[in-house]
Scaffold this active site. Structure first.
Site, mmCIF file in Angstrom:
data_model
loop_
_atom_site.group_PDB
_atom_site.id
_atom_site.type_symbol
_atom_site.label_atom_id
_atom_site.label_comp_id
_atom_site.label_asym_id
_atom_site.label_seq_id
_atom_site.Cartn_x
_atom_site.Cartn_y
_atom_site.Cartn_z
ATOM 1 N N LYS A 26 0.814 -1.224 0.000
ATOM 2 C CA LYS A 26 0.000 0.000 0.000
ATOM 3 C C LYS A 26 0.846 1.273 0.000
ATOM 4 C CE LYS A 26 -3.984 -2.038 2.367
ATOM 5 N NZ LYS A 26 -4.975 -1.858 3.448
ATOM 6 N N LYS A 226 -15.519 -2.232 2.892
ATOM 7 C CA LYS A 226 -14.250 -2.391 2.183
ATOM 8 C C LYS A 226 -13.195 -1.467 2.778
ATOM 9 C CE LYS A 226 -16.531 -5.109 -0.486
ATOM 10 N NZ LYS A 226 -16.531 -6.545 -0.156
ATOM 11 N N ASP A 227 -11.974 -1.828 2.530
ATOM 12 C CA ASP A 227 -10.826 -1.118 3.074
ATOM 13 C C ASP A 227 -10.820 0.345 2.645
ATOM 14 O OD1 ASP A 227 -8.408 -0.505 4.166
ATOM 15 O OD2 ASP A 227 -7.231 -1.626 2.715
ATOM 16 N N LYS A 228 -10.367 1.213 3.538
ATOM 17 C CA LYS A 228 -10.246 2.626 3.196
ATOM 18 C C LYS A 228 -9.080 2.861 2.240
ATOM 19 C CE LYS A 228 -9.508 7.253 5.034
ATOM 20 N NZ LYS A 228 -9.409 8.122 6.225
#
Length: 694
Positions: A26, A226-228
């Site tokens: 990320k 869902k993921d930020k």
């Protein structure tokens, strides 16, 4: 103390013994792409931003048709239901409407009625027999009765507009919109659409949509958060909203898009998905050789990873959620409240100052005004303290159930992780043992029933940061999950080879689960006892905070990624995305169509297409793809291309992975197995700092 480390929550082991390598997870949010997988196994993509053509019914014409006849039979039926007085009142009202004497705001109020079931029958009568009229309920002449109000369905609630008088000035109750159903009968009452978002969590995105539409965020339904820090696409439903209205928002939305609209009869609820498709790019990959990277990827595909609950399950603050959960299970209400409210190390200065202000002053009202709205648990506790000072249990129960149960589930996950590590340490990851648990083969289901979909911002194991800021939504919790049929492995099972290591499960503690009939079963009890928690009995009467009142569930110990793909990429620009998002594909496709449609050289349309073409060409020049084992000649060509790029810019290596996981599994745990390094955000920030890029 910083946020919990992997060892703090039982994440201790790996399946394989390979050396691993370094890679940054990320670095950009576009390095982590998540696409939901629906219950039919379809990967959810955003492919269209257009609203479907809709047939709009002519409401006025339809009402006129209904009015153009005699309603004497309906009035007689109504008389049998309510009596002569109200029937005569309705007859006069309908006569006025037929004659055109009635204005939209005129209404009649039927006789007081304290029987709710009878009032329901009256409402249903109008819905079935007199559809051009709508009803709602208003207060009766005394506190024990209600009256039904009847009016013409004009197709708009004129008394509820922005410029209408306030209720206290009008001296009347506003019309209840539930009684006016202007939605066309030929389409479903829920609009389902695909939500594409960048660097936003699901709750934040729905909050934005709700504000723009003028509705509450709880009006939306979705299968999982869902993921930020990602790019994600998921299904969402909303009640009685036109596709054209949502589609028009795309021009104003930043970092979000909505599309793929259709009307359905039911809204989505949490858990209605099979899993998620991940496309993850690990940047700045560094290893002793590329062979190590290739071998690690091949091993992950073949052997999988330990199916740990990831760090996101336990929160991102210095007070891990499982510690609060343990306090709740022990009945230590004040200690739990203090952990939620007290200052925390590593928080933003603004938040820390608010916490310190409350701890020093005890000013409930003043602190409430300062706490941001997203701090749901803290605000809920203070709100209860205003009404019931010093009642810590009641304050905890005032937290939305979605959120307060997350603390207990976090402790269950803590026990599970430690048990999984003990299982691997004691018995390895290659063979089943006597007393292990497995789903019964004759009743086994493809869908894992392994944990509650209740965790805060982590319903799908999508690796979201747990901030504990959820609204109270209706979802399934662990006590309501079906208890999967399991059995303890015996000697006959081992001799027959009926079960493999992939079948092994471990329980999340509850009243209806079976513990392994080997040392791992005892380990659960010993670890819980060390924390002062009983797995079988409750020391208090609060069922919300008792493992004995929860059913429990099972979770596979080992998980293999499905439809696994990987490739090595050489890149020079660290700011350039290395994987196409759904929106990229739409934009590129539109640009290609626009270019093909231009027949005039030098036109504006042609000029607009040139930069996009250059962009694609530049990407091709700066990115070299290496997929799987290559021949010597191929490797020499690729090495030459990479060397040529490095004449102007330094070249980096990236590993792009694509795979599908069930909804309960954590992609970060798969990456951890691959790299043999910590999955914590702090660790990967350190790597970025070392590169001077964070």
């Amino acid at each position: 103390m910083a946020s919990a480390e992997e060892s703090d929550v039982g994440i201790l082991c790996y399946i394989s013994s390979g050396p691993g390598f370094r890679g940054i997870l990320k670095q950009r949010y576009s390095d982590f792409i998540v696409n939901e997988v629906d219950l039919d196994g379809n990967i959810v993509h955003l492919t269209s931003l257009e609203a479907p053509s809709e047939v709009v019914e002519d409401k006025k014409e339809k009402v006129v048709d209904l009015l153009g006849r005699d309603y004497a039979p309906e009035i007689e039926s109504f008389k049998a239901l309510v009596g002569d007085s109200d029937a005569e009142k309705l007859k006069s009202f309908t006569d006025q409407i037929v004659s055109g004497e009635n204005a939209n705001n005129d209404c009649i109020v039927l006789s007081p009625n304290s029987d709710k079931s009878h009032r329901t029958a009256i409402h249903n009568f109008f819905k079935e027999k007199l559809k051009f009229l709508v009803t709602d309920t208003v207060d009766g002449p005394d506190s024990f009765s209600k009256c039904i109000r009847v009016r013409l369905d004009s197709g708009s609630n004129q008394t509820r507009g922005r410029n209408s008088r306030k209720r206290k000035d009008r001296g009347d109750k506003p019309y209840d919109s539930r009684g006016s159903d202007n939605w066309p009968e030929h389409i479903g009452k829920f609009l389902r659409f695909h939500l594409y978002k960048e660097n936003k969590d699901t709750q934040e995105a729905l909050g934005i949509l709700g504000k723009m539409l003028g509705i509450q965020s709880r009006s939306f339904g979705f299968a999982g958060t869902k993921d930020k820090r990602s790019v994600s696409t998921q299904r969402v439903t909303v009640y009685k909203q036109r596709a054209s209205r949502l589609c028009a928002l795309n021009e104003k939305l930043f970092g979000m898009k909505v599309g793929n609209f259709c009307y359905v009869n039911e809204g989505l609820v949490l858990g209605q998905l099979l899993g998620n498709r991940f496309t993850i790019t690990l940047r700045n990959v560094s290893a002793e050789s590329e062979d190590i990277v290739r071998a690690s990827a091949a091993t992950l595909e073949k052997s999988g990873f330990i199916n740990y609950f990831g760090l996101q399950r336990f929160g991102s603050s210095s007070i891990p959620t499982h510690l609060i959960g343990a306090a709740l299970l022990r009945g230590e209400w004040k200690a739990a409240v203090d952990m939620i409210l007290d200052p925390r190390e590593g928080e933003k200065d603004s938040t820390r100052k608010i916490r310190e202000y409350y701890k020093q002053s005890g000013d409930i009202e003043g602190t409430q005004r300062q706490f941001p709205r997203h701090m749901v648990a803290e605000r809920a506790i203070l709100n209860c303290f205003q009404k019931h000072p010093g009642n810590y249990l009641q304050a905890l129960q005032g937290i939305p159930r979605t959120l307060r149960m997350m603390f207990v589930h976090s402790y269950q996950s803590y026990l599970w992780n430690h048990a999984a590590s003990m299982r691997v340490q004691k018995y390895g990851a290659n063979q089943i043992m006597l007393g292990d648990l497995a789903y019964c083969k004759d009743k086994e289901t493809e869908k894992d029933i392994i944990h509650s979909d209740l965790e805060c911002k982590d319903v799908n194991g999508d690796d979201a940061d747990v901030d504990c800021h959820l609204e109270d939504t209706s979802i399934t919790d662990l006590s309501e999950l079906r208890n999967a049929s399991v059995k303890a492995i015996n000697e006959e099972d081992i001799a027959a080879g009926t079960y493999t290591i992939d079948d092994i499960v471990l329980p999340l503690p509850g009243s209806r689960i079976t513990y392994p009939l080997n040392d791992i079963g005892k380990f659960y009890h010993d670890l819980a006892e060390k924390d002062g928690v009983s797995l079988t009995n409750s020391i208090h009467k609060s069922k919300d905070f008792s493992l004995a009142s929860m059913t429990g569930a099972y979770r596979r110990v080992f998980q293999k990624p499905k439809d696994f793909e990987w490739e090595l990429l050489s890149y020079t620009d660290s700011n350039k995305p290395l994987a196409d998002t759904d929106l990229d594909i739409i934009v590129n496709s539109s640009a290609a169509i626009s270019c093909e449609g231009s027949n005039h050289e030098g036109s504006k349309l042609q000029d607009d297409c040139v930069p996009e073409a250059d962009k694609l060409e530049n990407e091709a020049e700066s990115t070299v793809v290496i997929t799987g084992p290559k021949s010597d000649s191929e490797e020499n060509i690729q090495a030459g291309e990479a060397e040529g790029a490095s004449e102007t810019q330094e070249s980096y290596l990236a590993l792009k992975l694509s795979f599908t996981l069930p909804s309960s599994c954590y992609a970060t745990m798969a990456i951890r197995e691959l790299l043999k390094t910590s999955s914590s955000v702090a660790f990967h920030k350190t790597l970025l700092n070392q590169l001077g890029k964070f």
